[in-house]
Write an enzyme that holds these catalytic residues in place. Structure first.
Site, PDB file in Angstrom:
ATOM      1  N   ASP A  24       0.846  -1.187   0.000  1.00 28.05           N
ATOM      2  CA  ASP A  24       0.000   0.000   0.000  1.00 28.05           C
ATOM      3  C   ASP A  24       0.889   1.247   0.000  1.00 28.05           C
ATOM      4  O   ASP A  24       2.117   1.154  -0.091  1.00 28.05           O
ATOM      5  CB  ASP A  24      -0.895  -0.073   1.257  1.00 28.05           C
ATOM      6  CG  ASP A  24      -2.270   0.501   1.025  1.00 28.05           C
ATOM      7  OD1 ASP A  24      -2.451   1.209   0.037  1.00 28.05           O
ATOM      8  OD2 ASP A  24      -3.157   0.245   1.862  1.00 28.05           O
ATOM      9  N   ASP A  58     -10.406   3.599  -2.751  1.00 26.36           N
ATOM     10  CA  ASP A  58     -11.014   2.372  -2.227  1.00 26.36           C
ATOM     11  C   ASP A  58     -12.445   2.154  -2.722  1.00 26.36           C
ATOM     12  O   ASP A  58     -13.266   3.069  -2.751  1.00 26.36           O
ATOM     13  CB  ASP A  58     -11.043   2.404  -0.693  1.00 26.36           C
ATOM     14  CG  ASP A  58      -9.644   2.277  -0.119  1.00 26.36           C
ATOM     15  OD1 ASP A  58      -8.665   2.368  -0.882  1.00 26.36           O
ATOM     16  OD2 ASP A  58      -9.540   2.090   1.113  1.00 26.36           O
TER      17      ASP A  58
HETATM   18  C1  GLA Z   1      -5.992   1.513   1.958  1.00 27.49           C
HETATM   19  C2  GLA Z   1      -6.190   0.476   0.870  1.00 27.49           C
HETATM   20  C3  GLA Z   1      -7.192  -0.572   1.321  1.00 27.49           C
HETATM   21  C4  GLA Z   1      -6.729  -1.208   2.617  1.00 27.49           C
HETATM   22  C5  GLA Z   1      -6.483  -0.149   3.671  1.00 27.49           C
HETATM   23  C6  GLA Z   1      -5.835  -0.717   4.906  1.00 27.49           C
HETATM   24  O1  GLA Z   1      -7.133   2.277   2.145  1.00 27.49           O
HETATM   25  O2  GLA Z   1      -6.622   1.085  -0.310  1.00 27.49           O
HETATM   26  O3  GLA Z   1      -7.360  -1.544   0.311  1.00 27.49           O
HETATM   27  O4  GLA Z   1      -5.541  -1.956   2.370  1.00 27.49           O
HETATM   28  O5  GLA Z   1      -5.619   0.888   3.175  1.00 27.49           O
HETATM   29  O6  GLA Z   1      -5.593   0.263   5.858  1.00 27.49           O
END
Ligand code: GLA
Length: 581
Positions: free
Chosen positions: A188, A248
């Site tokens: 990430d 997301d």
């Molecule tokens: C980000 C990513 C998600 C998840 C969260 C975890 O928002 O896009 O897919 O991995 O972090 O904190």
């Protein structure tokens, strides 16, 4: 008709031979200048594709967020191994954020949270492996993870260190993960540095272990453009096996459709061995069955990774049936590994046809997507696809035959739903002679259309092409060719009938003295030629490669890793040598 096309092919061949002969003497047909000496360019070292099709698995985040535990992951692995998902191809069980306990000050290694992952990650990975599955693990390219930063969701019970990210520790973390038996790294970004992505790739390579690298440059990143039509900040296909292309996902149909559009804008970047990741699935997480179906169909046809994000231990029979539908998964896992492109849409943009060729010649997957609020008929015209009839149609989800149809097929699609159909007809197959006259079966271009100069002037253009008056590289005017705004890709069917592909390559006069690109020639997911960086000052090169026995030819021009400005590039006098039968 046949006599005329044979004559044209002969004329083309004679003119091509003449132009190459003159070029070999240092002068072009129309102008002198920098021109290929006719010797094939050796190119640079070829790319070995690590993963030929998108990953299938499960990820803890969409359901469990920061409440993931060792016990939950084990019970999920148990479910996947026994409920038909493993048999359907789901492999990776990935622990997302919040597993970290901290970083050992002496060894520099990450360790897991003692309360929620008490037995440690190596033991958990071994458990998952024991179920015949593969193990994935989250980390972040920041000093902290996303939960530690962006979400503010760090549970008070978590000790300090929960958020320790991999920035500056990529090599040691890659080695730790390899030691633990990790097969898939989700890297990430939140609050991180883009340097983490190439550093982790190098770290993985140094371990010698095969680990899929799935990155997410978009989490809490306000500086990157919303797609890779970028300023050159990042050229992810160079080191990631898959990259998120959006913020997301959530279990809402508007989230699903917005990610479809973002991925569509990035289609030309999805080169062999690299996939645009549309995020973990929300199937089974609260949308209607029609919406779940549309979501799963579109992720499949757009060749996204398919990581289930629901609680697979307690999913409904309908969710189970959708996630394990072998025919839909086969469209996602098709060996040609192309991302579907938009074929047509109504004026409101709510009734859409998406399509991609499948590996077997003459076959296409077609998704009829209804983004609107009422059920509606949607039609695909086979001429648009370059497919001729008669065409056999099958509903992919149900396996039901839709009969033999000619010219077009109409499906009534529920509101916020989709229907996936497989068509089997006759494709345009490449033949001996100039490629500029021939139809491809799939194209993906950063912007605009594929501009084609054909010879003789007035010859029919390939389906989907736009005419251009000139293909000019370094002052040399070519008798025919293809001009594209890179990144750009074209796929032709060869069906094992051709022996050699040849083309001159270089930036077009329209690049205005600028631009940087990289030319690649692929066949059946194997790279045959890679030019390395071609700048405007690079002299014209000649590509000449054997395509003997190959079924597909994929011509790729990437952006040169510095953004797309002025990346107007040519395949100049491209031609194939093929047998006629
Ligand atoms: C980000 C990513 C998600 C998840 C969260 C975890 O928002 O896009 O897919 O991995 O972090 O904190």
């Amino acid at each position: 008709m046949r006599a005329r096309s044979t004559f044209r092919a002969l004329l083309n061949f004679l003119l091509l031979t003449l132009s190459v002969a003159l070029a070999g003497c240092g002068g072009g047909v129309n102008s002198p200048g920098a021109i290929s000496n006719g010797q094939p360019d050796p190119g640079i070292a070829l790319t070995q594709v690590r993963f030929k099709t998108p990953p299938l698995g499960w990820n803890s985040w969409n359901t469990f967020g920061c409440k993931d535990t060792e016990a939950i992951i084990k019970s999920v692995a148990d479910a996947i191994a026994s409920n038909g998902m493993a048999a359907a191809g789901y492999q990776y069980v990935t622990v997302d954020d919040c597993w970290v306990g901290g970083r050992n000050a002496t060894t520099g290694q990450l360790y897991s949270n003692a309360t929620t992952f008490p037995d440690g990650i190596a033991a958990l990975a071994a458990y998952v492996h024991g179920k015949g599955l593969k193990f994935g693990l989250y980390t972040s390219g920041g000093t902290n993870t996303c939960a530690g930063l962006a979400h503010g969701t760090r549970p008070p019970s978590y000790p300090p260190g929960v958020g320790a990210g991999s920035l500056g520790h990529e090599s040691v973390d890659a080695q730790t993960f390899a030691n633990w038996g990790v097969d898939y790294i989700k890297l990430d970004y939140c609050g991180g540095s883009l340097t983490a992505f190439p550093a982790m790739r190098a770290g993985i390579a140094a371990t010698g272990r095969t680990m899929f690298l799935s990155i997410n440059p978009y989490s809490a990143n306000t500086t990157l453009p919303t797609n890779f039509a970028s300023d050159g900040t990042l050229y992810v296909p160079a080191y990631a096996d898959m990259s998120r292309i959006s913020q997301d996902i959530s279990a809402k149909f508007t989230s699903v459709t917005s990610i479809i559009d973002t991925s569509a804008a990035d289609v030309a970047w999805a080169v062999p061995g690299y996939f645009n990741d549309m995020d973990m699935l929300e199937v089974g997480n609260g949308m209607t069955q029609d919406q779940d179906t549309a979501h799963f169909i579109m992720w499949s046809i757009m060749s996204s990774g398919l990581n289930a994000g629901n609680d697979v231990r307690s999913q409904s029979a309908a969710t189970q049936a959708l996630l394990t539908n072998a025919n839909v998964i086969a469209v996602n896992q098709d060996a040609l590994a192309l991302q579907a492109v938009l074929d047509t849409a109504d004026s409101a943009g709510s009734l859409q046809v998406w399509t991609k060729p499948l590996a077997t010649t003459g076959t296409r997957a077609v998704a009829f997507l209804n983004r609107g609020a009422t059920a509606a008929p949607i039609t695909v015209n086979f001429a648009n696809l370059g497919l001729s009839g008669p065409v056999q149609a099958t509903n992919v989800l149900t396996g039901a035959s839709l009969g033999t149809v000619t010219q077009s097929l109409t499906q009534t699609v529920p509101a916020t739903g989709a229907v996936l159909v497989k068509l089997t007809g006759t494709d345009p197959v490449a033949s001996n002679g100039p490629l500029a006259l021939q139809s491809w079966v799939w194209s993906a271009v950063q912007s605009g259309n594929v501009a084609v100069k054909v010879f003789p002037n007035g010859s029919p253009l390939p389906t989907g092409a736009t005419a251009t008056g000139a293909v000019v590289v370094h002052g040399v005017s070519y008798i025919d060719g293809l001009t594209v705004n890179a990144p750009a890709q074209l796929v032709y069917r060869l069906n094992g009938k051709c022996t050699t592909f040849q083309s001159d390559i270089g930036l077009d006069a329209a690049a205005q003295g600028g631009g940087t690109v990289d030319y690649q020639v692929w066949a059946d997911n194997v790279e045959l030629y890679d030019s390395g960086l071609v700048a405007n000052a690079t002299p014209i090169k000649t590509v000449k490669v054997s395509v003997a026995g190959r079924n597909t030819l994929r011509l790729v021009i990437t952006d040169g890793a510095d953004g797309v400005t002025n990346d107007v590039a040519d395949w100049a006098n491209p031609s194939l040598a093929c047998s006629s039968s």
